[in-house]
Design a protein around this motif. Structure first.
Motif, PDB file in Angstrom:
ATOM      1  N   PHE A  65      30.628  42.448  46.765  1.00 27.60           N
ATOM      2  CA  PHE A  65      31.675  43.472  46.764  1.00 27.60           C
ATOM      3  C   PHE A  65      31.248  44.750  46.038  1.00 27.60           C
ATOM      4  CE2 PHE A  65      34.743  39.657  46.691  1.00 27.60           C
ATOM      5  CZ  PHE A  65      34.920  39.685  48.063  1.00 27.60           C
ATOM      6  N   CYS A  66      30.591  44.591  44.874  1.00 27.71           N
ATOM      7  CA  CYS A  66      30.338  45.754  44.003  1.00 27.71           C
ATOM      8  C   CYS A  66      29.383  46.752  44.648  1.00 27.71           C
ATOM      9  CB  CYS A  66      29.795  45.304  42.658  1.00 27.71           C
ATOM     10  SG  CYS A  66      30.911  44.169  41.814  1.00 27.71           S
ATOM     11  N   MET A 103      39.353  49.598  44.521  1.00 24.13           N
ATOM     12  CA  MET A 103      38.634  48.425  43.978  1.00 24.13           C
ATOM     13  C   MET A 103      38.258  47.517  45.159  1.00 24.13           C
ATOM     14  SD  MET A 103      41.001  47.754  40.630  1.00 24.13           S
ATOM     15  CE  MET A 103      39.911  46.567  39.846  1.00 24.13           C
ATOM     16  N   PHE A 149      37.942  46.257  35.767  1.00 21.28           N
ATOM     17  CA  PHE A 149      37.885  44.891  35.216  1.00 21.28           C
ATOM     18  C   PHE A 149      37.318  44.899  33.790  1.00 21.28           C
ATOM     19  CE2 PHE A 149      38.444  43.179  39.520  1.00 21.28           C
ATOM     20  CZ  PHE A 149      39.192  42.045  39.260  1.00 21.28           C
ATOM     21  N   CYS A 159      31.395  49.577  46.265  1.00 21.24           N
ATOM     22  CA  CYS A 159      32.652  49.901  45.591  1.00 21.24           C
ATOM     23  C   CYS A 159      32.573  51.295  44.961  1.00 21.24           C
ATOM     24  CB  CYS A 159      32.917  48.877  44.492  1.00 21.24           C
ATOM     25  SG  CYS A 159      34.491  49.138  43.661  1.00 21.24           S
ATOM     26  N   PRO A 161      30.137  48.484  38.317  1.00 20.73           N
ATOM     27  CA  PRO A 161      30.411  47.268  37.543  1.00 20.73           C
ATOM     28  C   PRO A 161      29.758  47.280  36.162  1.00 20.73           C
ATOM     29  CG  PRO A 161      28.791  46.819  39.266  1.00 20.73           C
ATOM     30  CD  PRO A 161      29.306  48.215  39.502  1.00 20.73           C
ATOM     31  N   PHE A 220      33.713  51.993  42.164  1.00 19.78           N
ATOM     32  CA  PHE A 220      33.520  51.825  40.723  1.00 19.78           C
ATOM     33  C   PHE A 220      32.160  51.203  40.435  1.00 19.78           C
ATOM     34  CE2 PHE A 220      38.140  51.793  41.326  1.00 19.78           C
ATOM     35  CZ  PHE A 220      38.509  52.784  40.420  1.00 19.78           C
ATOM     36  N   CYS A 226      36.603  44.715  45.634  1.00 24.02           N
ATOM     37  CA  CYS A 226      36.810  43.256  45.626  1.00 24.02           C
ATOM     38  C   CYS A 226      38.268  42.948  45.970  1.00 24.02           C
ATOM     39  CB  CYS A 226      36.432  42.654  44.273  1.00 24.02           C
ATOM     40  SG  CYS A 226      37.196  43.484  42.881  1.00 24.02           S
ATOM     41  N   ALA A 253      33.549  42.724  35.228  1.00 24.39           N
ATOM     42  CA  ALA A 253      32.900  42.926  36.522  1.00 24.39           C
ATOM     43  C   ALA A 253      31.601  42.128  36.665  1.00 24.39           C
ATOM     44  CB  ALA A 253      32.611  44.406  36.720  1.00 24.39           C
ATOM     45  N   ILE A 311      31.873  39.069  38.928  1.00 22.98           N
ATOM     46  CA  ILE A 311      32.126  39.417  40.339  1.00 22.98           C
ATOM     47  C   ILE A 311      30.862  40.033  40.944  1.00 22.98           C
ATOM     48  CG2 ILE A 311      33.585  40.785  41.916  1.00 22.98           C
ATOM     49  CD1 ILE A 311      35.864  40.484  39.868  1.00 22.98           C
ATOM     50  N   CYS A 348      34.201  50.231  36.037  1.00 25.03           N
ATOM     51  CA  CYS A 348      35.027  49.229  36.731  1.00 25.03           C
ATOM     52  C   CYS A 348      36.256  48.859  35.889  1.00 25.03           C
ATOM     53  CB  CYS A 348      34.197  47.982  37.008  1.00 25.03           C
ATOM     54  SG  CYS A 348      35.233  46.663  37.641  1.00 25.03           S
TER      55      CYS A 348
HETATM   56 FE1  SF4 Z   1      35.528  44.903  41.929  1.00 19.01          FE
HETATM   57 FE2  SF4 Z   1      34.689  46.337  39.856  1.00 19.01          FE
HETATM   58 FE3  SF4 Z   1      32.930  45.266  41.535  1.00 19.01          FE
HETATM   59 FE4  SF4 Z   1      34.448  47.304  42.291  1.00 19.01          FE
HETATM   60  S1  SF4 Z   1      32.900  47.316  40.711  1.00 19.01           S
HETATM   61  S2  SF4 Z   1      34.014  45.456  43.475  1.00 19.01           S
HETATM   62  S3  SF4 Z   1      36.347  46.863  41.253  1.00 19.01           S
HETATM   63  S4  SF4 Z   1      34.320  44.165  40.229  1.00 19.01           S
END
Ligand code: SF4
Ligand code: FAD
Length: 516
Positions: A438-439, A349, A457, A442, A446, A444, A351, A429, A432, A455
């Motif tokens: 961040f995403c 993850m 979250f 990543c 979002p 995952f 973030c 997500a 964020i 994600c």
């Molecule tokens: Fe965080 Fe989910 Fe975004 Fe990855 S996809 S950075 S885990 S919020």
């Protein structure tokens, strides 16, 4: 320990009372029988698994304060006890004084300890380091930060014009919600960590403190073992403040909620460690922000002033009033262990891994990363709120009982059941993804929930929404603040609801096993 039988009264200056205008420095004291005393106590430093930088920073600021104090005319004899293996009271008692004077510690538990050990010898002077007193809170809840903040602005005449708020508005929150620019992925803005604020004296102090701490702390302690490059004394802190006001305050407002991996502090000030040790007073910071150059927008000045005159003072009073309740508060009854990712265990993850890295490297991350990444995930993962509190308390440079506990147990984990917040700060997500970069990098996605790359979250968030619906009888304000999300949840098919709840339970198991 040295016995000083001639000492009749000890005046103890605590490590978070490093103010040039400390009341004891302005008192008439006897150079025959009064002693000003500062103590570095190792048992105190072992109370939690503190980040090495936090211990290094407190000891460095204390030693620098002592050096600067000695350059001035001190009101009496002065002794500084380095790296004592004894508790405060053991050291104090070794002098055989009849009275031990202390300015009321900001951390209430420090006062409890001193009073319990020193009994009638302990003489407590009023704490003069804050702007608000207990009378500023209404006699009972609801406590509204906005009402408190307006009263503080009026009382202290900050950003006021003829009894009205400057610019005709109390709050410019709506102007302060911009997401980060995508260019910041490659070229992040310089933050307050870009410069090294230590001079030769600091470097000498750090060299000594670091050697002793390396001997004392276990080698697997979380946190980069390096000195913080922040100011340690008033003179350099004033230059640091000036830089923030002239270089970053203008962008503070618009990008207050933005998160970027490559810029730990972004446009935030980095002033909390200095303010919480009283090296810089909140009054001086507020005056500097109010008198910022004309090109700094009012929305930024107001947004920044609200954090200090509003949130900081407000939460301290809340904690003073409700401290006893906070000791056991656990509104949702959550009891999971803190996932190992908080202690640096690898996670996919992005973030969480980015923000934990900020903390590991600098014992700092800014407000929104604390609230909407670290705190959000812990709450959605049903972690015991007291474990969350102890983690924040141990690893942040600015964490002290009076400020960390209401922020973590109250604002972030809603463990107090809403003493001052009307709903928990949680998100999937979406938030964020909107407010960070961040995403983009990543593992995952979002926008997905039930898929294998969905994600975490998202499933955890919807599961949490279902939990709050079950709790609505205990907390009527949930219906007002979360009703819209409940109806979205209710519109999902029973199969989807079941699948989400199942996935959330699996995610929690995987998070505690360090497999996310
Ligand atoms: Fe965080 Fe989910 Fe975004 Fe990855 S996809 S950075 S885990 S919020
Ligand atoms: P800036 O964004 O530049 O803000 C300026 C100042 O406003 C800060 O220095 C701080 O003194 C004050 N401030 C802003 N928000 C708060 C708040 N909610 N409570 C108290 N003061 C505030 N702050 C701490 O000082 N110590 C803590 O241990 C702490 N723990 C936190 C834990 C969680 C889960 C959360 C959500 C917040 C926490 N905060 C804490 C509040 C806030 O995140 C930090 O004060 C801020 O990030 C410090 O960085 P800065 O000086 O760059 O802040």
């Amino acid at each position: 320990m040295q016995k000083k039988n001639s000492v009749k009264r000890i005046f103890l200056i605590l490590g978070d009372q490093l103010s040039e205008s400390h009341p004891f420095l302005e008192m008439k004291l006897s150079s025959e029988s009064d002693l000003l005393l500062m103590i570095e106590s190792l048992p105190r430093a072992d109370w939690l698994p503190y980040h090495p930088q936090k211990l290094m920073y407190v000891f460095a600021c204390m030693r620098r304060f002592a050096i600067e104090m000695k350059k001035k005319k001190l009101p009496t004899l002065f002794e500084y006890v380095e790296f004592s293996p004894h508790t405060f009271t053991e050291v104090v008692n070794s002098f055989g004084a009849a009275e031990v004077h202390v300015v009321e510690p900001s951390e209430p538990r420090a006062l409890d300890w001193l009073k319990a050990d020193l009994k009638s010898k302990c003489v407590v002077h009023p704490n003069v380091f804050f702007l608000a007193d207990d009378s500023m809170l209404p006699a009972k809840p609801p406590y509204l930060m906005e009402t408190f903040y307006r009263a503080m602005r009026t009382k202290h005449g900050i950003l006021m014009e003829k009894g009205k708020p400057l610019g005709g508005q109390w709050n410019f929150d709506e102007d302060n919600r911009r997401p980060p620019l995508s260019a910041w992925d490659k070229q992040p803005p310089a933050d307050f960590l870009e410069k090294d604020w230590c001079d030769k004296v600091d470097l000498d102090i750090y060299a000594q403190v670091e050697t002793r701490l390396r001997e004392h702390l276990p080698s697997d302690r979380f946190g980069a073992f390096q000195r913080p490059n922040l100011p340690t004394h008033l003179k350099s802190a004033r230059v640091f403040l000036r830089e923030f006001i002239t270089k970053r305050l203008d962008q503070f407002g618009p990008y207050e909620d933005a998160m970027v991996a490559g810029s730990v502090g972004l446009f935030h000030s980095g002033l909390s460690p200095l303010m919480n040790l009283q090296v810089l007073s909140p009054q001086e910071i507020l005056q500097a922000a109010e008198a910022a150059p004309a090109e700094v927008p009012l929305a930024s000045r107001e947004g920044f002033i609200r954090q200090i005159l509003g949130w900081r003072e407000f939460l301290r009073l809340i904690y003073r009033r409700h401290r006893a309740d906070y000791q056991t508060a656990n509104f949702f009854g959550f009891g999971e262990k803190l996932p190992p990712l908080y202690w640096g265990h690898p996670t996919r993850m992005n973030c969480l891994s980015s923000v934990v890295k900020h903390v590991e490297q600098h014992a700092y991350s800014h407000h929104i990363t604390r609230l909407m990444v670290l705190g959000n995930f812990a709450l959605l993962a049903h972690v015991n709120p007291h474990e969350v509190n102890h983690w924040f308390w141990a690893v942040y440079l600015d964490a002290y009982e009076w400020v960390v506990t209401p922020n973590v147990l109250g604002m972030s984990q809603f463990a107090d059941g809403g003493v001052f917040a009307t709903k928990p700060y949680v998100s999937g997500a979406n938030y964020i993804n909107k407010m960070s970069l961040f995403c983009k990098s990543c593992a995952f996605d979002p926008k997905k929930t039930l898929e294998s790359d969905g994600c975490p979250f998202n499933a955890l968030y919807w599961d949490f929404i279902a939990t709050t619906k079950q709790n609505q009888a205990h907390r009527p304000s949930f219906a007002r603040r979360m009703g819209m999300m409940w109806s979205v949840w209710e519109k999902k098919s029973e199969d989807e609801k079941l699948a989400i709840r199942k996935k959330a339970a699996e995610l929690r198991t995987r998070a505690s096993a360090g497999e996310l």
